[in-house]
Design a protein around this motif. Structure first.
Motif, PDB file in Angstrom:
ATOM      1  N   UNK A 138      -2.422  -4.239  -0.771  1.00  0.00           N
ATOM      2  CA  UNK A 138      -2.116  -2.815  -0.719  1.00  0.00           C
ATOM      3  C   UNK A 138      -3.297  -2.020  -1.252  1.00  0.00           C
ATOM      4  N   UNK A 139      -3.733  -1.021  -0.482  1.00  0.00           N
ATOM      5  CA  UNK A 139      -4.824  -0.163  -0.920  1.00  0.00           C
ATOM      6  C   UNK A 139      -4.367   0.741  -2.060  1.00  0.00           C
ATOM      7  N   UNK A 140      -5.231   0.874  -3.068  1.00  0.00           N
ATOM      8  CA  UNK A 140      -4.940   1.685  -4.249  1.00  0.00           C
ATOM      9  C   UNK A 140      -6.067   2.694  -4.415  1.00  0.00           C
ATOM     10  N   UNK A 141      -5.712   3.927  -4.696  1.00  0.00           N
ATOM     11  CA  UNK A 141      -6.693   5.004  -4.819  1.00  0.00           C
ATOM     12  C   UNK A 141      -7.460   4.861  -6.134  1.00  0.00           C
ATOM     13  N   UNK A 142      -8.804   4.902  -6.044  1.00  0.00           N
ATOM     14  CA  UNK A 142      -9.658   4.794  -7.223  1.00  0.00           C
ATOM     15  C   UNK A 142     -10.240   6.128  -7.671  1.00  0.00           C
ATOM     16  N   UNK A 143     -10.131   7.159  -6.838  1.00  0.00           N
ATOM     17  CA  UNK A 143     -10.693   8.481  -7.140  1.00  0.00           C
ATOM     18  C   UNK A 143     -12.207   8.445  -7.340  1.00  0.00           C
ATOM     19  N   UNK A 144     -12.871   7.480  -6.729  1.00  0.00           N
ATOM     20  CA  UNK A 144     -14.330   7.381  -6.777  1.00  0.00           C
ATOM     21  C   UNK A 144     -14.838   7.165  -5.358  1.00  0.00           C
ATOM     22  N   UNK A 145     -15.946   7.793  -5.057  1.00  0.00           N
ATOM     23  CA  UNK A 145     -16.499   7.708  -3.706  1.00  0.00           C
ATOM     24  C   UNK A 145     -17.102   6.332  -3.458  1.00  0.00           C
ATOM     25  N   UNK A 146     -16.901   5.842  -2.233  1.00  0.00           N
ATOM     26  CA  UNK A 146     -17.469   4.570  -1.776  1.00  0.00           C
ATOM     27  C   UNK A 146     -16.980   3.373  -2.589  1.00  0.00           C
ATOM     28  N   UNK A 147     -15.828   3.503  -3.231  1.00  0.00           N
ATOM     29  CA  UNK A 147     -15.237   2.411  -4.007  1.00  0.00           C
ATOM     30  C   UNK A 147     -13.784   2.244  -3.575  1.00  0.00           C
ATOM     31  N   UNK A 148     -13.426   1.024  -3.192  1.00  0.00           N
ATOM     32  CA  UNK A 148     -12.086   0.710  -2.691  1.00  0.00           C
ATOM     33  C   UNK A 148     -11.519  -0.422  -3.529  1.00  0.00           C
ATOM     34  N   UNK A 149     -10.236  -0.301  -3.857  1.00  0.00           N
ATOM     35  CA  UNK A 149      -9.555  -1.372  -4.579  1.00  0.00           C
ATOM     36  C   UNK A 149      -8.311  -1.769  -3.797  1.00  0.00           C
ATOM     37  N   UNK A 150      -8.210  -3.063  -3.475  1.00  0.00           N
ATOM     38  CA  UNK A 150      -7.072  -3.616  -2.752  1.00  0.00           C
ATOM     39  C   UNK A 150      -6.248  -4.446  -3.733  1.00  0.00           C
ATOM     40  N   UNK A 151      -5.087  -3.950  -4.071  1.00  0.00           N
ATOM     41  CA  UNK A 151      -4.199  -4.676  -4.978  1.00  0.00           C
ATOM     42  C   UNK A 151      -3.575  -5.860  -4.254  1.00  0.00           C
ATOM     43  N   UNK A 152      -3.361  -6.958  -4.980  1.00  0.00           N
ATOM     44  CA  UNK A 152      -2.772  -8.143  -4.382  1.00  0.00           C
ATOM     45  C   UNK A 152      -1.680  -8.701  -5.278  1.00  0.00           C
ATOM     46  N   UNK A 153      -0.738  -9.406  -4.657  1.00  0.00           N
ATOM     47  CA  UNK A 153       0.321 -10.101  -5.372  1.00  0.00           C
ATOM     48  C   UNK A 153      -0.023 -11.570  -5.607  1.00  0.00           C
ATOM     49  N   UNK A 154      -1.189 -12.014  -5.155  1.00  0.00           N
ATOM     50  CA  UNK A 154      -1.606 -13.397  -5.375  1.00  0.00           C
ATOM     51  C   UNK A 154      -1.931 -13.624  -6.847  1.00  0.00           C
ATOM     52  N   UNK A 155      -1.641 -14.836  -7.322  1.00  0.00           N
ATOM     53  CA  UNK A 155      -1.881 -15.130  -8.728  1.00  0.00           C
ATOM     54  C   UNK A 155      -3.359 -15.336  -9.024  1.00  0.00           C
ATOM     55  N   UNK A 156      -4.117 -15.847  -8.055  1.00  0.00           N
ATOM     56  CA  UNK A 156      -5.537 -16.134  -8.285  1.00  0.00           C
ATOM     57  C   UNK A 156      -6.362 -15.515  -7.157  1.00  0.00           C
ATOM     58  N   UNK A 157      -6.785 -14.270  -7.302  1.00  0.00           N
ATOM     59  CA  UNK A 157      -7.612 -13.665  -6.241  1.00  0.00           C
ATOM     60  C   UNK A 157      -9.012 -14.269  -6.167  1.00  0.00           C
TER      61      UNK A 157
END
Length: 348
Positions: free
Chosen positions: A125-144
């Motif tokens: 799931x994409x999560x907003x970071x409020x920073x330009x050119x930076x993306x954070x994808x949240x995961x439910x996996x235990x070991x990313x």
């Protein structure tokens, strides 16, 4: 302009009032402490970067863990079965009671659907970071980190990154607030897993965006002391560290992770991993340039030798010409002297 009579008709008509479109704007999810996922950087086009992250992560996650199964499938079956039973029971009821019950059931079902949509859990799931050119994808996996290593190894072996806008894709094990107590507490739990058992070499990579409160030297010193407290045999190696501690500060959040062979994997830069041929071609070009330099040096040497030989021949020819001229002048002078002597004898 519309006439007043037409406006009054439109205002009195209930269809125009009830047909107003209602727009529901979904709330964008924000970073929260305790999350884990993948941190990606891009150039300008963040939407395309998010799309490529979804494609990459879902593709490799399906290969490793199998296709994602939605959690609401058994609940849907139960609902369908319950709805079928209710339909069979409501056959003998009057029409008015069934219609009212149906309306109540629809409203209750809509309320439950809204709650589940707001609380649904997806693998990525994409999560907003409020920073330009930076993306954070949240995961439910235990070991990313395991998934991130699999992606990097596959890209390095095949040479295909399957991405155009994603520059770096770094797995993140912990998210916390960007203050020293929270960072140290989150790092302590994370370092217990990586630095307690065997002594290793490590390095700290720190980056900050839109945050000037946390200083590089302070956080590096405190994290280094924490690592050494876990195991005295741990040593610092900035060039060939076996484990790299990633610290990414984004505004008021800090992303932490410990990754093996991070520097050897080109800092998880997908473009550099996918194009090793450039280095080979550059190496071949260097060897070709060296060969060309050697050939040019040999040619220059041969040209110099030719020039020297030509100059020697010219000098020899000039000397021969000089000698020929001197010989000719000597012969002429002798012939002149002989003529003079013969003329003198004749006069006598």
């Amino acid at each position: 302009m519309e006439p007043s009579a037409k406006k009054s008709k439109m205002s009195k008509n209930h269809k125009f009032k009830n047909n107003k479109k209602k727009y529901f704007h979904a709330k964008r999810q924000q970073l929260q402490p305790g999350q884990r996922g993948f941190f990606a950087t891009c150039n300008i086009n963040e939407k395309a970067c998010v799309r490529e992250c979804y494609n990459l992560l879902n593709h490799y996650a399906d290969l490793l863990y199998g296709p994602e199964q939605p959690e609401n499938e058994p609940e849907k079956k139960q609902r369908e079965e319950g709805a079928a039973g209710d339909a069979g029971e409501d056959v003998g009821k009057p029409a008015k009671e069934s219609s009212s019950d149906d309306d109540d059931d629809l409203e209750a079902a809509a309320a439950k659907c809204r709650e589940k949509l707001s609380q649904r859990k997806v693998r990525f799931q994409n999560v907003d970071t409020n920073t330009t050119n930076c993306v954070f994808i949240r995961t439910q996996l235990e070991d990313p980190v395991a998934l991130g290593k699999h992606i990097i190894n596959d890209i390095a072996t095949t040479g295909k990154s399957m991405s155009r806008f994603v520059l770096r894709l770094v797995p993140i094990e912990a998210v916390c607030r960007a203050n020293m107590p929270d960072i140290i507490s989150a790092a302590g739990v994370l370092f217990d897993k990586h630095f307690l058992k065997e002594p290793t070499s490590y390095g700290i990579i720190f980056n900050h965006r839109y945050n000037q409160q946390i200083k590089r030297d302070d956080i590096i010193m405190q994290l280094a002391d924490l690592v050494n407290s876990k195991n005295v045999g741990n040593t610092v190696d900035l060039k060939e560290a076996k484990k790299s501690i990633i610290v990414e500060v984004l505004r008021g959040w800090c992303l932490l992770s410990v990754i093996d062979n991070y520097l050897g994997c080109k800092k998880f830069n997908l473009a550099e991993l996918a194009n090793p041929s450039e280095k080979k071609t550059s190496g071949e070009g260097d060897s070709k340039s060296e060969k060309s330099l050697e050939e040019s040096s040999e040619d220059s040497k041969s040209n110099k030798e030719k020039k020297e030989s030509i100059e020697e021949e010219d000098s020899k020819s000039k000397e021969s010409v000089k000698y020929d001229k001197s010989d000719k002048s000597a012969e002429e002078s002798k012939s002149n002297e002989e003529e003079k002597e013969s003329n003198g004898e004749q006069t006598n």
